[in-house]
Structure formats: C-alpha cells, structure tokens
Write a protein that holds these residues in place. Structure first.
Motif, short mmCIF file in Angstrom:
data_model
loop_
_atom_site.label_atom_id
_atom_site.label_comp_id
_atom_site.label_asym_id
_atom_site.label_seq_id
_atom_site.Cartn_x
_atom_site.Cartn_y
_atom_site.Cartn_z
N LEU A 12 3.76 1.68 -4.01
CA LEU A 12 3.22 3.16 -4.42
C LEU A 12 4.47 3.97 -4.64
N SER A 13 5.69 3.98 -4.18
CA SER A 13 6.68 4.66 -4.32
C SER A 13 7.65 4.12 -5.31
N ASN A 54 13.27 4.18 -0.51
CA ASN A 54 11.72 3.78 -0.73
C ASN A 54 11.77 2.35 -1.13
N SER A 79 2.01 7.90 8.05
CA SER A 79 2.29 7.61 6.77
C SER A 79 0.77 7.22 6.23
N THR A 98 -1.63 9.46 3.67
CA THR A 98 -1.95 8.79 2.24
C THR A 98 -3.73 8.99 2.28
N TYR A 129 -7.87 4.98 -6.11
CA TYR A 129 -7.79 5.37 -4.76
C TYR A 129 -9.10 4.93 -4.10
N SER A 143 0.88 -1.04 0.07
CA SER A 143 -0.15 -0.04 0.00
C SER A 143 0.76 1.36 -0.03
N LEU A 144 1.81 1.30 0.55
CA LEU A 144 3.00 2.51 0.98
C LEU A 144 4.04 2.12 -0.05
N SER A 160 4.42 9.90 -7.32
CA SER A 160 4.51 9.11 -6.00
C SER A 160 3.70 9.54 -5.03
N PRO A 161 2.47 9.03 -4.46
CA PRO A 161 2.08 7.56 -4.82
C PRO A 161 1.52 7.33 -6.26
N PHE A 190 5.07 12.43 0.71
CA PHE A 190 5.03 11.05 0.66
C PHE A 190 6.33 10.30 0.69
N SER A 191 7.03 10.59 -0.67
CA SER A 191 8.23 9.88 -0.61
C SER A 191 9.27 10.40 0.40
#
Length: 455
Positions: free
Chosen positions: A70-71, A237, A145, A149, A308, A66-67, A293-294, A373-374
């Motif tokens: 996505l990166s 990442n 995080s 998101t 999403y 999920s995280l 990213s995401p 995010f990243s």
C-alpha cells in the motif's frame, strides 16, 4: 527441472546434509526441540504441514502486502520507475537468500523458537535480552501500524463518522479478541482469509485507477530528481514490504518437518516480488505523482470504499498474526519451563489474555503517537526490518561458517556477499532512522492524539 528451493539449496549450503542430520538429532547427547515432547499435551504447537506454513507465510504476504504494497506506489512516485524496479526485485532476492540462511540456522540449532534464542547463540545472555526486546518491539509496532490502518479504513468507509481515536480503539479491541487462539495452526485460517481479501482489494484498486484514467495515465517518470529524505524514506517503505523474517523462527518451530520451510519461503518470495512490481507500477502509471499512501485511497470516491471494505480481513488478520508472534514470545519466555503452556486451565488462558491486552494497548499508544502511515512504516523498517530481514542474515551465515569462510573460492565469494548484506542492514538502519525521524518531525500533517480525519 529443479525447483527454486533446490536452486537455493545448491547455491548456499551451510553444512553437508549428513552433518545437519547429526546436529539436529543430537545436542549435548539429547534431542533438543523448542516445544519439547508434546505427546499427550492438551495444547500442541508443532502441527503445521509445509502447505500450512505456506499459508502462514501467506500471512506474511498478507502483512507485507496489506501494509507494504500500500505504500509502494508512493515510493515509486518518489524514486521513479527504474530505481523502484531495481530495488523491489533486488531487495526481494536478498530477502530470499537471508530467509534461507535463517532456515539453515534453525536446522543447526533446533531448539530455537524465536529471535531471543538466536541472540543467545550469537551473543550469550546479553544477545537473548537484546534480540528478545527487538522482537517484542517490532511486533508491537506492527500491531500499531494495523490499528492506524484500521482507523484510516473506518474514516474512509464512514466519511469520518466519528473521532479517529474511537476507530483506533475499536480496531484494537477487534484485533485483541482475534488474538485469543494460542497456536499458529488456528491462526492459519485467518491468514487465508487475510490473503484473499488484500489480493482482491489490490486488484479492485488497480482496476479502479485504470478505469478512472480511461486508459490514459498521467505523465510518469523513469527517474525522479529528489532529496535524501523523501528518496530514502521511499527505500525504507520498500524494505518494509519484506519484513516477514521476524516470524520465520516461530513458523519453523511449529512445522511438522522444518526441512520443508524452503518451499514456503519460495512460495512467499516469488508471489511477493511479482505482485509488488505489478501493483506498484500499475497504480503509479494511472495515478502519477499524486498517488496516496495507503494506495487504496487512490481508487476514487466509491471504489476506495469498496477496496477498504474488502481489505478489512487483512487489516485485522495480518495484524493479529504479527501480534501472535510477539505474544507467543512473551508467553514462551515466561512459561516454557513449566507445564502451563500446554494446559487449558484458567491460569494458562488468563495469562495469555493478560499479555495480549497489555501489548495491544501499547500498540494503540504507538498508533496514535505516529499517525502518519508512511512515516510509521519507515520507522519500523529502519529500527527492525533492516536487521531482522537483512543484516542478521549475514551474521547468521558468518556464525555457521566461522573458521571456513576462506576455505574455498566459493566460501570466499559467499563471505563477501554476506559481509555486504550486513553492511546493507547497517546502512538501512542508520540512514533510515535519520530520514524517518526527520520526516516525522517535519511532517506538518502529523497530529497525534486528535480526532481529525486520518483518511
């Protein structure tokens, strides 16, 4: 034909099997277990079968996917295809090995329920406090995080319908409510839904970017000439995609038979490595250097909303599970020597809720303070995953084999391997902290505690 778990067991046994049996059955003349005798208890924790632990490990897949996934396409854009494939597969193999070592360490010391217990074995009371603090902070950062998101998701779905801080608060409240179950078995069902949702969302994204490109992706590069900060940020990442190890002690402690954990581990790692390679390469191939990213944001104006929307269960659910690990550590630390953990009265439930509210509020503060995010994932990887998923695996092996490390050619080879793993963890931590700190400082898009559109 032997299974992957059998292959690992043959390659790196820490102790002869009969010796493990003796160690597990006896410590200071009595059976030792993290949760003690649960016969007649109102709340029982040791309830996971191996397949349920596999589902909980799918929770860790959900978390990493999920995280982490996505990166990954953006990481591929920073490094190029060849270095990225080498890193994704190589770090995945190392993570499989360190996960197995964690399982061996838990068999050797069956009273371990969390990282703090492991820290006490390695470094005494100081190690307990250091590792315990690390586990709590890691869990809270992961929770943050997911709040971040969630805000990105809501901004995408509503076209920035309101202030981003409001979305973050809503995400925090939802996750906090879902954290109310006290046992991992009850959280397992959240993990199944979480896994299905993120897998579907990633599939939608891959199909969406392929359709938009009409089968012809932009120019992609096998290698990319880049600087230290973007390159190593991409590496961290990728490391984040293998951050599940922090939960392994807790998962094993709630299994009916801890010896079945290697099955769950192989289930996790085979799926992760495969999906990471496929998803990262497909999305990068069709989107190119402009990949977001995401990664779900790259699916196009309509499909990114679909992606999403499908991902909502994992954005919430995987955060809940990781939060549960941190909350359980605090709860266990405070009440393991009392009967409170196994009761359902107002004091027991109220204490659990109070711990949850406190931790989720702190997670909200982190999410709003590092709203990129990243950069947040890079910081989490450098501070925690570098050691929890990599470096400490080598330390555990050294402890298990102390005095035997040079007793045979195989032991010498494994000693060199595990020393290298410790060095990998130290490098990821030191260099990762530098590049993530510089990225957070230099990122002109960073705007903490504002209502801007985080999507």
């Amino acid at each position: 034909m032997s299974s992957p778990a059998d292959a690992i067991n043959k390659a790196t046994p820490a102790y002869p099997e009969n010796e493990i049996d003796n160690l597990e059955e006896e410590k200071q003349g009595q059976v030792v277990d993290a949760f003690g005798n649960e016969d007649g208890a109102e709340v029982k924790y040791k309830t996971l079968a191996w397949w349920q632990c596999g589902m909980c490990t799918l929770v860790m897949i959900s978390e990493s996917v999920s995280l982490g996934v996505l990166s990954l396409p953006a990481a591929v854009a920073s490094l190029g295809i060849v270095p990225s494939i080498i890193l994704i597969v190589g770090l995945g193999i190392v993570a499989t090995y360190t996960g197995y070592v964690i399982a061996q360490f838990r068999i050797r010391y069956p009273h371990i329920q969390n990282l703090a217990d492991a820290g006490e074995i390695l470094l005494g009371p100081f190690g307990r406090e250091l590792f315990g603090l690390g586990q709590i902070l890691f869990s809270i950062f992961i929770m943050g995080s997911h709040i971040l998101t969630f805000a990105v998701m809501m901004n995408t779905l509503t076209d920035h319908g309101t202030c981003s801080i409001v979305f973050s608060v809503i995400g925090m409240v939802i996750c906090m409510v879902c954290s109310l179950p006290r046992t991992m078995k009850n959280i397992t069902w959240i993990s199944i839904l979480s896994f299905l949702s993120i897998f579907s969302a990633v599939m939608v994204t891959m199909i969406g970017v392929g359709v938009q490109a009409h089968g012809q992706g932009p120019m992609v590069e096998l290698t990319v000439k880049t600087g230290l900060v973007p390159a190593f940020s991409a590496v961290t990442n990728i490391v984040f995609a293998y951050c599940a190890h922090v939960a392994f002690f807790g998962l094993i402690s709630e299994m009916e038979d801890p010896r079945d954990f290697p099955k769950s581990l192989c289930m996790l790692q085979v799926f992760e490595i495969t999906l990471y390679c496929v998803a990262a390469m497909v999305i990068y191939h069709y989107v190119g250097h402009d990949v977001a990213s995401p990664a779900l944001t790259s699916a196009g104006p309509i499909l990114k909303k679909v992606a999403y929307g499908i991902a909502i269960p994992t954005i919430v659910g995987a955060g809940v599970v990781n939060g549960h690990i941190g909350l359980k550590y605090i709860y266990y630390r405070l009440f393991s020597k009392t009967g409170l953990m196994h009761r359902r009265d107002a004091m027991a439930v109220g204490s659990w809720i109070a711990i949850g509210v406190s931790c989720w509020v702190i997670a909200l503060i982190i999410a709003e303070s590092i709203p990129v995010f990243s950069n947040l994932l890079s910081l989490i990887s450098s501070l925690f995953a570098s050691w929890f998923s990599y470096g400490l695996g080598g330390v555990y092996w050294m402890h298990l084999n102390w005095g035997q490390m040079f007793s045979s050619p195989r032991k010498i080879a494994l000693t060199i391997v595990n020393a290298g793993i410790i060095l990998i963890g130290a490098t990821l931590c030191g260099l990762g902290l530098y590049v993530s700190g510089k990225a957070i400082h230099d990122d002109s898009s960073t705007s903490a505690w504002t209502c801007r559109n985080t999507a």
